[in-house]
Design a protein around this motif. Structure first.
Motif, PDB file in Angstrom:
ATOM      1  N   LEU A 189       0.825  -1.211   0.000  1.00 48.90           N
ATOM      2  CA  LEU A 189       0.000   0.000   0.000  1.00 48.90           C
ATOM      3  C   LEU A 189       0.858   1.260   0.000  1.00 48.90           C
ATOM      4  O   LEU A 189       0.514   2.245  -0.657  1.00 48.90           O
ATOM      5  CB  LEU A 189      -0.944  -0.016   1.200  1.00 48.90           C
ATOM      6  N   ASN A 190       1.961   1.249   0.726  1.00 47.84           N
ATOM      7  CA  ASN A 190       2.869   2.394   0.677  1.00 47.84           C
ATOM      8  C   ASN A 190       3.464   2.559  -0.714  1.00 47.84           C
ATOM      9  O   ASN A 190       3.607   3.672  -1.220  1.00 47.84           O
ATOM     10  CB  ASN A 190       3.977   2.238   1.719  1.00 47.84           C
ATOM     11  N   PHE A 191       3.782   1.432  -1.336  1.00 52.38           N
ATOM     12  CA  PHE A 191       4.289   1.479  -2.708  1.00 52.38           C
ATOM     13  C   PHE A 191       3.246   2.070  -3.648  1.00 52.38           C
ATOM     14  O   PHE A 191       3.552   2.919  -4.487  1.00 52.38           O
ATOM     15  CB  PHE A 191       4.679   0.072  -3.166  1.00 52.38           C
ATOM     16  N   LYS A 192       2.017   1.643  -3.478  1.00 55.76           N
ATOM     17  CA  LYS A 192       0.932   2.133  -4.341  1.00 55.76           C
ATOM     18  C   LYS A 192       0.712   3.631  -4.154  1.00 55.76           C
ATOM     19  O   LYS A 192       0.367   4.339  -5.108  1.00 55.76           O
ATOM     20  CB  LYS A 192      -0.357   1.370  -4.034  1.00 55.76           C
ATOM     21  N   MET A 193       0.927   4.124  -2.930  1.00 55.07           N
ATOM     22  CA  MET A 193       0.760   5.549  -2.652  1.00 55.07           C
ATOM     23  C   MET A 193       1.993   6.367  -3.038  1.00 55.07           C
ATOM     24  O   MET A 193       2.006   7.585  -2.882  1.00 55.07           O
ATOM     25  CB  MET A 193       0.449   5.755  -1.163  1.00 55.07           C
ATOM     26  N   GLY A 194       3.024   5.688  -3.547  1.00 52.32           N
ATOM     27  CA  GLY A 194       4.243   6.399  -3.924  1.00 52.32           C
ATOM     28  C   GLY A 194       5.123   6.754  -2.743  1.00 52.32           C
ATOM     29  O   GLY A 194       6.041   7.557  -2.875  1.00 52.32           O
ATOM     30  N   LYS A 195       4.855   6.137  -1.599  1.00 49.88           N
ATOM     31  CA  LYS A 195       5.679   6.370  -0.410  1.00 49.88           C
ATOM     32  C   LYS A 195       6.770   5.306  -0.396  1.00 49.88           C
ATOM     33  O   LYS A 195       6.749   4.347   0.376  1.00 49.88           O
ATOM     34  CB  LYS A 195       4.799   6.315   0.839  1.00 49.88           C
ATOM     35  N   TYR A 196       7.750   5.502  -1.279  1.00 54.99           N
ATOM     36  CA  TYR A 196       8.741   4.456  -1.533  1.00 54.99           C
ATOM     37  C   TYR A 196       9.657   4.155  -0.348  1.00 54.99           C
ATOM     38  O   TYR A 196       9.936   2.978  -0.082  1.00 54.99           O
ATOM     39  CB  TYR A 196       9.544   4.803  -2.780  1.00 54.99           C
ATOM     40  N   PRO A 197      10.146   5.141   0.392  1.00 54.75           N
ATOM     41  CA  PRO A 197      10.969   4.800   1.564  1.00 54.75           C
ATOM     42  C   PRO A 197      10.201   3.945   2.574  1.00 54.75           C
ATOM     43  O   PRO A 197      10.757   3.003   3.152  1.00 54.75           O
ATOM     44  CB  PRO A 197      11.335   6.172   2.143  1.00 54.75           C
TER      45      PRO A 197
END
Length: 288
Positions: free
Chosen positions: A96-104
């Motif tokens: 979900l973080n990846f999907k939101m562009g929150k890569y770190p």
């Protein structure tokens, strides 16, 4: 009312479980640097079963409320650490973080997953999330390529550990792209040194390209630049060998034509030397 021994044991086990759970929560929050009393009390009072919380998070995810779903999975992970549902939540947190562009944040969660559950089937996906998160942060070739190198490392590890994974095909594509990017960076720096007649420094950069990134589109120019750099230094044997390697592998290349013309001006021609490092790198050429 008197309780039976079994009832008393069950009550004691339940109380002990709660004590351990609350202690785990407090330790986790202290480590995270957010061990405020209100936070501990709030989590301690959350007696919603793990399965219920997990299904709530799944429902939020299915509805498209990605942010709320991530928060619910994270809450479950904190309230029921090291449980089966915490494991399932952690891979969802990474996704979900990846999907939101929150890569770190995605990388952090995926790294934690691979550390806690190295043998789990979802570790392949966690490695893919790590590599893809770094891949999406790759800057232009003129900037630092740390993210590129980390993306390459994660994708290589994925293929090595899980060669039959469904993510292997895309990982190979990412490897080709990252290798091309890293080779491009080496070429840029090598040209910089070459333009300033720092030939030894330029040779080291072009050598890296032909040694480590032979399948990239930059190898033809790298071989020409090696010819050019060695010729400028007066190291004729290596200049001739670089041109010979280029001509053998890319006979129709414009870079080979340029190499041939350069050597011809000095009365030389492409010729592989037996003592050259290039003939070891390209040992299958059979030019000797």
């Amino acid at each position: 009312m008197l309780r039976s021994d079994a009832a008393r044991n069950a009550l004691g086990t339940n109380r002990l479980g709660k004590v351990i759970r609350y202690a785990s929560l407090a330790v986790a929050l202290v480590v995270a640097g957010c061990a405020a009393k209100d936070d501990i009390d709030q989590l301690a009072l959350n007696d919603t079963p793990a399965e219920v919380m997990f299904n709530q998070a799944l429902a939020l995810r299915a509805s498209g409320d990605v942010k709320s779903a991530e928060k619910k999975f994270a809450e479950l992970d904190r309230v029921y650490p090291y449980s089966e549902f915490a494991r399932k939540s952690l891979i969802n947190i990474a996704y979900l973080n990846f999907k939101m562009g929150k890569y770190p944040e995605a990388i952090s969660a995926a790294n934690r997953f691979t550390s806690l559950y190295p043998g789990n089937k979802d570790s392949a996906y966690a490695l893919f999330i790590i590599g893809e998160s770094y891949f999406r942060q790759i800057p232009d070739v003129g900037r630092d390529q740390s993210a590129t190198a980390k993306a390459l490392q994660a994708m290589r590890e994925l293929i090595q550990r899980y060669p039959d994974s469904e993510y292997t095909k895309q990982a190979r594509q990412r490897i080709r792209a990252t290798e091309d990017q890293l080779a491009g960076k080496e070429m840029e720096v090598g040209r910089y040194y070459l333009a300033r007649k720092n030939y030894l420094a330029s040779i080291n950069r072009f050598k890296t390209v032909v040694t480590n990134y032979q399948t990239t589109r930059h190898v033809e120019e790298a071989l020409y630049r090696l010819t050019e750099s060695y010729y400028a230094l007066g190291v004729v044997n290596e200049a001739q060998t670089a041109a010979a390697v280029l001509g053998h592998n890319f006979p129709q290349s414009e870079w080979y034509n340029d190499s041939y013309s350069l050597l011809k001006k000095g009365g030389l021609e492409p010729k592989a030397g037996s003592g050259s490092w290039l003939t070891n790198v390209f040992s299958d050429m059979k030019l000797l």
